[in-house]
Scaffold this motif. Structure first.
Motif, PDB file in Angstrom:
ATOM      1  N   GLY A  36       0.816  -1.205   0.000  1.00 13.44           N
ATOM      2  CA  GLY A  36       0.000   0.000   0.000  1.00 13.44           C
ATOM      3  C   GLY A  36       0.849   1.254   0.000  1.00 13.44           C
ATOM      4  N   PRO A  37       0.384   2.340  -0.625  1.00 19.38           N
ATOM      5  CA  PRO A  37       1.159   3.585  -0.671  1.00 19.38           C
ATOM      6  C   PRO A  37       1.308   4.244   0.689  1.00 19.38           C
ATOM      7  CG  PRO A  37      -1.036   3.907  -1.574  1.00 19.38           C
ATOM      8  CD  PRO A  37      -0.885   2.439  -1.352  1.00 19.38           C
ATOM      9  N   SER A  38       0.431   3.956   1.630  1.00 16.61           N
ATOM     10  CA  SER A  38       0.538   4.570   2.957  1.00 16.61           C
ATOM     11  C   SER A  38       1.814   4.140   3.669  1.00 16.61           C
ATOM     12  CB  SER A  38      -0.688   4.191   3.799  1.00 16.61           C
ATOM     13  OG  SER A  38      -0.774   2.778   3.944  1.00 16.61           O
ATOM     14  N   TRP A  39       2.245   2.900   3.431  1.00 22.15           N
ATOM     15  CA  TRP A  39       3.489   2.430   4.038  1.00 22.15           C
ATOM     16  C   TRP A  39       4.679   3.215   3.509  1.00 22.15           C
ATOM     17  CZ3 TRP A  39       7.901  -0.428   2.383  1.00 22.15           C
ATOM     18  CH2 TRP A  39       8.653  -0.979   3.422  1.00 22.15           C
ATOM     19  N   GLY A  40       4.680   3.499   2.205  1.00 19.73           N
ATOM     20  CA  GLY A  40       5.746   4.307   1.632  1.00 19.73           C
ATOM     21  C   GLY A  40       5.744   5.726   2.160  1.00 19.73           C
ATOM     22  N   ASN A  63       8.196   9.990   5.446  1.00 22.53           N
ATOM     23  CA  ASN A  63       8.078  10.940   6.559  1.00 22.53           C
ATOM     24  C   ASN A  63       9.136  10.678   7.630  1.00 22.53           C
ATOM     25  OD1 ASN A  63       5.882  12.207   5.345  1.00 22.53           O
ATOM     26  ND2 ASN A  63       4.384  10.854   6.348  1.00 22.53           N
ATOM     27  N   LYS A  64       9.348   9.409   7.939  1.00 21.77           N
ATOM     28  CA  LYS A  64      10.366   9.079   8.926  1.00 21.77           C
ATOM     29  C   LYS A  64      11.763   9.470   8.433  1.00 21.77           C
ATOM     30  CE  LYS A  64       7.666   7.182  11.988  1.00 21.77           C
ATOM     31  NZ  LYS A  64       7.480   7.786  13.347  1.00 21.77           N
ATOM     32  N   ALA A  65      12.004   9.297   7.148  1.00 14.67           N
ATOM     33  CA  ALA A  65      13.308   9.670   6.598  1.00 14.67           C
ATOM     34  C   ALA A  65      13.533  11.177   6.687  1.00 14.67           C
ATOM     35  CB  ALA A  65      13.412   9.204   5.144  1.00 14.67           C
ATOM     36  N   VAL A  78      14.323   4.652  -6.493  1.00 18.12           N
ATOM     37  CA  VAL A  78      14.500   5.089  -5.113  1.00 18.12           C
ATOM     38  C   VAL A  78      13.780   4.110  -4.198  1.00 18.12           C
ATOM     39  CG1 VAL A  78      14.119   6.934  -3.450  1.00 18.12           C
ATOM     40  CG2 VAL A  78      14.705   7.492  -5.820  1.00 18.12           C
ATOM     41  N   THR A  79      14.521   3.454  -3.349  1.00 17.62           N
ATOM     42  CA  THR A  79      13.990   2.454  -2.429  1.00 17.62           C
ATOM     43  C   THR A  79      14.425   2.802  -1.007  1.00 17.62           C
ATOM     44  OG1 THR A  79      15.929   1.028  -2.616  1.00 17.62           O
ATOM     45  CG2 THR A  79      14.186   0.736  -4.263  1.00 17.62           C
ATOM     46  N   PRO A  80      13.969   2.052  -0.002  1.00 18.24           N
ATOM     47  CA  PRO A  80      14.493   2.271   1.350  1.00 18.24           C
ATOM     48  C   PRO A  80      16.012   2.134   1.438  1.00 18.24           C
ATOM     49  CG  PRO A  80      12.488   0.985   1.451  1.00 18.24           C
ATOM     50  CD  PRO A  80      12.804   1.147   0.003  1.00 18.24           C
ATOM     51  N   GLY A  81      16.598   1.317   0.567  1.00 18.46           N
ATOM     52  CA  GLY A  81      18.055   1.235   0.528  1.00 18.46           C
ATOM     53  C   GLY A  81      18.691   2.550   0.125  1.00 18.46           C
ATOM     54  N   THR A  82      18.036   3.299  -0.744  1.00 15.94           N
ATOM     55  CA  THR A  82      18.530   4.610  -1.136  1.00 15.94           C
ATOM     56  C   THR A  82      18.549   5.562   0.056  1.00 15.94           C
ATOM     57  OG1 THR A  82      17.582   4.260  -3.334  1.00 15.94           O
ATOM     58  CG2 THR A  82      18.222   6.503  -2.747  1.00 15.94           C
ATOM     59  N   VAL A  83      17.494   5.521   0.844  1.00 15.91           N
ATOM     60  CA  VAL A  83      17.418   6.372   2.038  1.00 15.91           C
ATOM     61  C   VAL A  83      18.541   6.027   3.010  1.00 15.91           C
ATOM     62  CG1 VAL A  83      15.968   7.068   3.972  1.00 15.91           C
ATOM     63  CG2 VAL A  83      14.934   6.618   1.741  1.00 15.91           C
TER      64      VAL A  83
END
Length: 376
Positions: free
Chosen positions: A129-133, A138-140, A189-194
């Motif tokens: 779901g897009p809400s998880w992204g 936001n946390k990043a 762009v993935t969580p790995g990018t962050v």
């Protein structure tokens, strides 16, 4: 000692050096040009956000002989828009399709299984779901903001606010360039990018603090002397830590480059691309900004202080006075006539006192070397 080690020792002692601070306007121009290019690429192309941020479906197939490019074609025909396919170590494929719901996901799964001659039951489907992204993004952003605030506070306490401001500008410079490169290259762009972005901030800050620590040590009681200006001491600080910065950067870039060009390019490991590109670009940009941006910017800010302005005037005045005093001496030496009566094999004038101050030969040596007049 190796040539690089010998060069590092000479740079540290101030025997050789490059005028980084004196040519700071050139580095500012280069950085502005690179930053503008990154911003334009970000505005025109935008970021290729991964499925973790946009939402969609992820299909994992069992081992198959279908290539990743062919499977990507099948997935795009079934979904009606772009898809991302990555090879897995098991011989299967990971197919990502963004912006689909449950009904659309079942349809895509059936068509992919039919095109690839696979059993649909053996293809696993997972909806994101897009809400998880949004939560990840936001946390990043929150983590990035807290990190920058703490960095500025720490540097302002440990050093001074001018160094904190220069380090902050260098960090923003590194982030902008890295994100712009992502937009221009088109990597996902993935969580790995962050994770990679947050990692390079710490590395860039470390390299900057090393130079700042050397600068702080060398500028103690700087106003009590009239030999060096603040910019010259700042330039010496860069040169004294230059080889160290180069060594640490190269050592850090080698394994990251292996991940990017071998792991991501040759082996086709997509997740490695996401994190290694941000690390590679960020490490290089961090080393560049520490040398060419942060320290010259500190010198610019410090030279605006009244004390440093007065110091610069005293240093330049002393140098001008020393130069004016040396000119008459040089001119007098150039206009002094030669003594034609001096023998050709006489010793240089620098050896021994002048002729007018030389003592006359003593009586015991006066007749030495002449005939005595006695008959044999």
């Amino acid at each position: 000692m190796s040539k690089l080690g010998n060069l590092g020792a000479r740079l540290y002692r101030g025997e050789v050096g490059y005028d980084f601070v004196g040519k700071r306007m050139l580095w500012y121009g280069v950085s502005i040009l690179i930053t503008i290019t990154a911003i334009v690429g970000l505005a025109v192309r935008g970021l290729n956000m991964g499925i973790e941020f946009e939402g969609g479906a992820v299909f994992t197939t069992p081992k198959t002989s279908v290539s990743a490019s062919q499977a990507e074609k099948y997935a795009e025909e079934a979904a009606g828009h772009d898809a991302i396919v990555q090879g897995l170590g098991t011989g299967g494929l990971r197919i990502q399709v963004a912006g689909v719901n449950t009904d659309k996901s079942d349809q895509i799964k059936s068509e992919i299984a039919q095109d690839m001659n696979l059993d649909a039951e053996k293809i696993s489907a997972e909806l994101v779901g897009p809400s998880w992204g949004d939560q990840i993004a936001n946390k990043a952003w929150q983590g990035l903001g807290i990190f920058l605030v703490l960095v500025v506070i720490y540097l302002a306490i440990a050093f001074e606010w001018r160094m904190a401001l220069a380090a902050f500008v260098a960090l923003i410079h590194d982030i902008t360039i890295t994100v712009g490169i992502y937009a221009l290259v088109g990597f996902e762009v993935t969580p790995g990018t962050v994770i990679g972005l947050l990692t390079i901030l710490g590395y860039s800050l470390y390299d900057t603090v090393v130079v700042f620590d050397s600068l702080k040590e060398q500028t103690k009681d700087l106003t009590k002397q009239t030999r060096w200006t603040y910019s010259e001491v700042a330039n010496r600080s860069i040169n004294s830590t230059l080889v160290r910065s180069i060594n640490t950067t190269v050592v850090a870039l080698l394994p990251v480059g292996g991940l990017l060009f071998i792991g991501g390019g040759v082996l086709g490991a997509g997740m490695l691309n996401d994190i290694s590109l941000s690390l590679f670009v960020g490490l290089a940009a961090g080393a560049y900004s520490s040398i060419f941006i942060a320290t010259p910017l500190v010198a610019d800010l410090k030279e605006r202080e009244p004390q440093m302005k007065a110091l610069k005037k005293r240093v330049l005045a002393k140098r001008a006075s020393a130069a004016s005093q040396s000119e008459p001496v040089a001119a007098q030496a150039a206009d002094e006539p030669y003594d034609d009566e001096e023998p050709e094999d006489a010793a240089p004038a620098a050896v021994g006192p002048p002729r007018s101050q030389r003592s006359q030969p003593s009586s015991r040596n006066r007749g030495r070397g002449r005939p005595s007049g006695k008959r044999r």
